[in-house]
Design a protein around this motif. Structure first.
Motif: not given
Length: 126
Positions: A116-123
């Motif tokens: 993958s070129l991007v991964e995003i996590d969050g709150i």
């Protein structure tokens, strides 16, 4: 404090031993999403922008399964294999969020799962 697992039927199945998200009290901690198409479990084609859109769609599915929306996101961490793609990330993010935008970090890394070129996590705070 209560703690519960969030599994989203509309998001890709987890590819390792993790939950889509964990809800602790009124806070939801989102696991990183890569641009997998939930139907095929393959990376979407079309380059960085298409991958960003799929990541946000996957995050949306998890956030909605937790009972929230993008308005409830307070923090994002974006991992990119090429920080030169940050302007595209910003443009895609503006499609999903209104001001005030959540806090965010953009972190350049050597590699991500499945190429993958991007991964995003969050709150999320509900």
């Amino acid at each position: 404090m209560s703690k519960s697992v969030i599994q989203a039927d509309k998001a890709p199945k987890a590819i390792a031993p993790y939950s889509h998200a964990i809800k602790a009290g009124n806070t939801v901690y989102l696991s990183g999403q890569v641009p997998l198409d939930p139907a095929t479990m393959k990376l979407v084609e079309g380059g960085f922008e298409a991958q960003c859109v799929q990541v946000f769609e996957n995050l949306k599915a998890v956030i909605e399964a937790a009972g929230g929306s993008f308005k409830d996101v307070v923090k994002l961490n974006a991992f990119l294999t090429d920080l030169a793609n940050t302007p595209v990330l910003n443009q895609v993010m503006e499609r999903y969020f209104d001001k005030p935008y959540p806090a965010r970090a953009a972190i350049g890394i050597a590699a991500l799962p499945l190429g993958s070129l991007v991964e995003i996590d969050g709150i999320v705070v509900l």
